[in-house]
Design an enzyme around this catalytic site. Sequence first.
Site, PDB file in Angstrom:
ATOM      1  N   ASP A 134       0.975  -1.067   0.037  1.00 60.25           N
ATOM      2  CA  ASP A 134      -0.110  -0.050   0.025  1.00 60.25           C
ATOM      3  C   ASP A 134       0.995   1.332   0.021  1.00 60.25           C
ATOM      4  O   ASP A 134       1.796   1.449   0.816  1.00 60.25           O
ATOM      5  CB  ASP A 134      -0.912   0.044   1.178  1.00 60.25           C
ATOM      6  CG  ASP A 134      -2.088   0.881   0.988  1.00 60.25           C
ATOM      7  OD1 ASP A 134      -2.541   1.571  -0.024  1.00 60.25           O
ATOM      8  OD2 ASP A 134      -2.780   1.214   2.086  1.00 60.25           O
ATOM      9  N   TYR A 136       1.172   5.601  -0.426  1.00 62.75           N
ATOM     10  CA  TYR A 136       0.886   6.939   0.281  1.00 62.75           C
ATOM     11  C   TYR A 136       1.076   7.970  -0.651  1.00 62.75           C
ATOM     12  O   TYR A 136       1.724   8.972  -0.076  1.00 62.75           O
ATOM     13  CB  TYR A 136       1.369   7.002   1.511  1.00 62.75           C
ATOM     14  CG  TYR A 136       1.038   7.685   2.565  1.00 62.75           C
ATOM     15  CD1 TYR A 136      -0.286   7.637   3.230  1.00 62.75           C
ATOM     16  CD2 TYR A 136       1.966   8.800   3.345  1.00 62.75           C
ATOM     17  CE1 TYR A 136      -0.736   8.532   4.306  1.00 62.75           C
ATOM     18  CE2 TYR A 136       1.415   9.496   4.352  1.00 62.75           C
ATOM     19  CZ  TYR A 136       0.146   9.229   4.929  1.00 62.75           C
ATOM     20  OH  TYR A 136      -0.168  10.375   5.827  1.00 62.75           O
ATOM     21  N   HIS A 141      -3.827  13.957   0.696  1.00 64.40           N
ATOM     22  CA  HIS A 141      -4.271  13.125   1.953  1.00 64.40           C
ATOM     23  C   HIS A 141      -3.058  13.055   2.632  1.00 64.40           C
ATOM     24  O   HIS A 141      -3.076  13.272   4.132  1.00 64.40           O
ATOM     25  CB  HIS A 141      -4.365  11.649   1.348  1.00 64.40           C
ATOM     26  CG  HIS A 141      -4.290  10.716   2.404  1.00 64.40           C
ATOM     27  ND1 HIS A 141      -5.339  10.770   3.442  1.00 64.40           N
ATOM     28  CD2 HIS A 141      -3.652   9.562   2.807  1.00 64.40           C
ATOM     29  CE1 HIS A 141      -5.397   9.419   4.200  1.00 64.40           C
ATOM     30  NE2 HIS A 141      -4.258   9.092   4.182  1.00 64.40           N
ATOM     31  N   GLN A 248      -4.999   2.193  15.040  1.00 68.19           N
ATOM     32  CA  GLN A 248      -3.797   2.725  14.230  1.00 68.19           C
ATOM     33  C   GLN A 248      -2.837   3.594  15.383  1.00 68.19           C
ATOM     34  O   GLN A 248      -1.645   3.618  15.231  1.00 68.19           O
ATOM     35  CB  GLN A 248      -4.346   3.187  13.122  1.00 68.19           C
ATOM     36  CG  GLN A 248      -3.252   3.873  12.068  1.00 68.19           C
ATOM     37  CD  GLN A 248      -3.752   4.544  10.811  1.00 68.19           C
ATOM     38  OE1 GLN A 248      -4.996   4.487  10.748  1.00 68.19           O
ATOM     39  NE2 GLN A 248      -2.822   4.897   9.934  1.00 68.19           N
TER      40      GLN A 248
HETATM   41 CA    CA Z   1      -4.393   2.564   2.512  1.00 70.09          CA
END
Ligand code: CA
Length: 423
Positions: A134, A136, A141, A248
């Site tokens: 994944d 970023y 964002h 998280q």
């Molecule tokens: Ca993600």
Amino acid sequence: MIKANDPSRKSWVHVPADSDFSIQNIPFGIFKTSDLNPRAATAIGDKVVDLSILHEVGLLEGLDLPSGIFSKPNLNDFMELGKATTRRVRDRISDLLEENNAELRDNDKLRSTVFHDMESVEMLMPVSVPNYTDFYSSEQHAFNVGTMFRGPENALMPNWKHIPVGYHGRASSIVVSGTPFHRPKGQTKADDADVPSFGPCRLLDFELEMAYITCKENPLGDAVSTSEAEDYIFGFVILNDWSARDIQKWEYVPLGPFLAKNFASHVSPWIVTMDALEPFMVEGPNQSPEVLPYLRYEKATHFDVSLEVGIQPEGAEETVVSNSNFKHMYWNVRQQLAHHTVNGCNMQVGDMYGSGTISGPEESAYGSMLELSWRGTKPLPMTDGSERKFILDGDTVIMRGHAEKDGIRVGFGEVKAKVLPAK
Ligand code: CA
């Protein structure tokens, strides 16, 4: 031009104007029915087209396809044939569906076994995913999340404009649209608490992402350059990379995401090929500071794909909460793959790579509840009168995406998942 992308092509199959599955799309997926084992298909209009039968009856001859290639439970072996072959297959399927081609059109008996109503079949995971990465890669964002946690001056970490930041995720919990899942449980720690507690996640969030799937392996030790990357990328799906924000926050230092991210990620069932998206490629942002030589690229590889997210509370109407676009990426897929392999890491067939949450510049284009509700400080109104800071039990989150240009629409359908209460 790739033959199947010809915008003047029309099909003898009825394609509604707002359909994602025009004759210019020809995506690949895996379906089954109560009578039929899993098998490969394409989609056109609101029909699913059984490729295993087209192959069996000889309509896909001359394409060097191994027997039974479309009767497998996933597309991995098909993708591994390489893009030269899969491109010719997509062209041939397009020919068979083209308005002047009578081979399938005028064969009533064959047509009745090859075509299914999309609503009558069950779509399955299109690929077996050996590895999941994944990234970023959306600047907005990364800026939004960085601003919340460190303030706007230090929002982007010093490495962010030099490295397509990413992490290795969990492949086993990537599931297809519609797969039921439960709110995860885990450790969290309130700011004013001395010790952590255990229980259901309270800040469940979606992440609006696209993901690509590789169809070729590089030997361990070899790198893939930005110009070679397109030979490795078969196509794209929409990805909802569910995130448990409270879990998280407590677990992520020092090694990053773990149980907050690996309980479920849903994907849309149709792989739209990178070939089909070629007409919708757009220039990316000007990258400054200049990137290192191995991250430079020649060909634009951003995609103008409109994305939306809806939340449907139990028994209520859906409310669209975000309208974003895949073009809002700082790093493109060529750079991601070149970076991923620059140390000699070997990619595998079926590997999946998330873009990272795709947030556009406007508040209405943010790709997660964390950003849309700004950490829960700005609840979003739902059309049923309720409001959401994060996702509640019984909510269904729906993501859709499509590209459109000069009257040609190529889309992904949707990825949809309902949150069940914690077990
Ligand atoms: Ca993600």
